[in-house]
Write a protein that holds these residues in place. Structure first.
Motif, short mmCIF file in Angstrom:
data_model
loop_
_atom_site.label_atom_id
_atom_site.label_comp_id
_atom_site.label_asym_id
_atom_site.label_seq_id
_atom_site.Cartn_x
_atom_site.Cartn_y
_atom_site.Cartn_z
N ILE A 68 0.68 -1.22 0.06
CA ILE A 68 0.07 -0.04 -0.10
C ILE A 68 1.02 1.25 0.03
O ILE A 68 0.49 2.48 -0.47
N ALA A 71 1.61 2.76 -3.49
CA ALA A 71 0.36 3.27 -4.27
C ALA A 71 0.59 4.93 -4.84
O ALA A 71 0.50 5.25 -5.96
N HIS A 79 -1.75 10.04 -1.73
CA HIS A 79 -2.17 8.63 -1.26
C HIS A 79 -3.53 8.33 -1.32
O HIS A 79 -4.04 7.33 -1.93
N VAL A 80 -4.35 9.01 -0.77
CA VAL A 80 -5.96 8.97 -0.78
C VAL A 80 -6.37 9.06 -2.36
O VAL A 80 -7.18 8.29 -2.80
N SER A 82 -4.74 8.27 -5.10
CA SER A 82 -4.54 7.10 -5.94
C SER A 82 -5.31 6.01 -5.45
O SER A 82 -5.75 5.14 -6.43
N ILE A 83 -5.52 5.82 -4.24
CA ILE A 83 -6.19 4.58 -3.73
C ILE A 83 -7.95 4.86 -4.20
O ILE A 83 -8.56 3.70 -4.66
N THR A 84 -8.39 5.93 -4.32
CA THR A 84 -9.55 6.30 -4.55
C THR A 84 -9.86 6.07 -6.15
O THR A 84 -10.81 5.33 -6.53
N VAL A 86 -8.21 3.96 -8.14
CA VAL A 86 -7.89 2.53 -8.25
C VAL A 86 -9.28 1.78 -7.89
O VAL A 86 -10.02 1.01 -8.56
N LEU A 87 -10.05 2.22 -6.77
CA LEU A 87 -11.12 1.82 -6.22
C LEU A 87 -12.46 1.91 -7.16
O LEU A 87 -13.28 1.24 -7.53
#
Length: 101
Positions: A68, A71, A79-80, A82-84, A86-87
């Motif tokens: 993680i 990412a 951070h937030v 890129s994760i968002t 991808v989600l």
């Protein structure tokens, strides 16, 4: 030029599509899986030896925690973000897979 961020985004979309197709076909898969377990137990075979839920959970948790942190560097949105992203791509792929599967 580093393209690993784009590859992660494409994989998230494709993974969502595959999960959507699997969910759509899940009932048939579940029935065939039950038949396979019954036949395997009748023949005296075990499904997966030496695998437990705790081993799988520990491996998945370790894998997630180790990766993680990579990412934010792959997609330059933080951070937030890129994760968002991808989600969201995964969920879009999931929806399309369920709809068109």
């Amino acid at each position: 030029m580093d393209v690993s961020g784009y590859i992660i985004l494409a994989i998230a979309l494709i993974d969502g599509l595959l999960f959507g197709l699997a969910i759509k076909k899940g009932i048939v898969s579940a029935i065939l899986l039950i038949i396979a377990f019954v036949l395997a137990s009748y023949a005296g075979l075990s499904f997966v030896p030496n695998v437990s839920f705790s081993k799988i959970y520990t491996y998945a948790k370790t894998f997630f925690i180790d990766n993680i942190s990579k990412a934010p560097g792959l997609v330059s949105l933080g951070h937030v973000g890129s994760i968002t992203l991808v989600l969201v791509l995964f969920l879009v792929g999931l929806g399309v897979g369920i709809w068109k599967g």
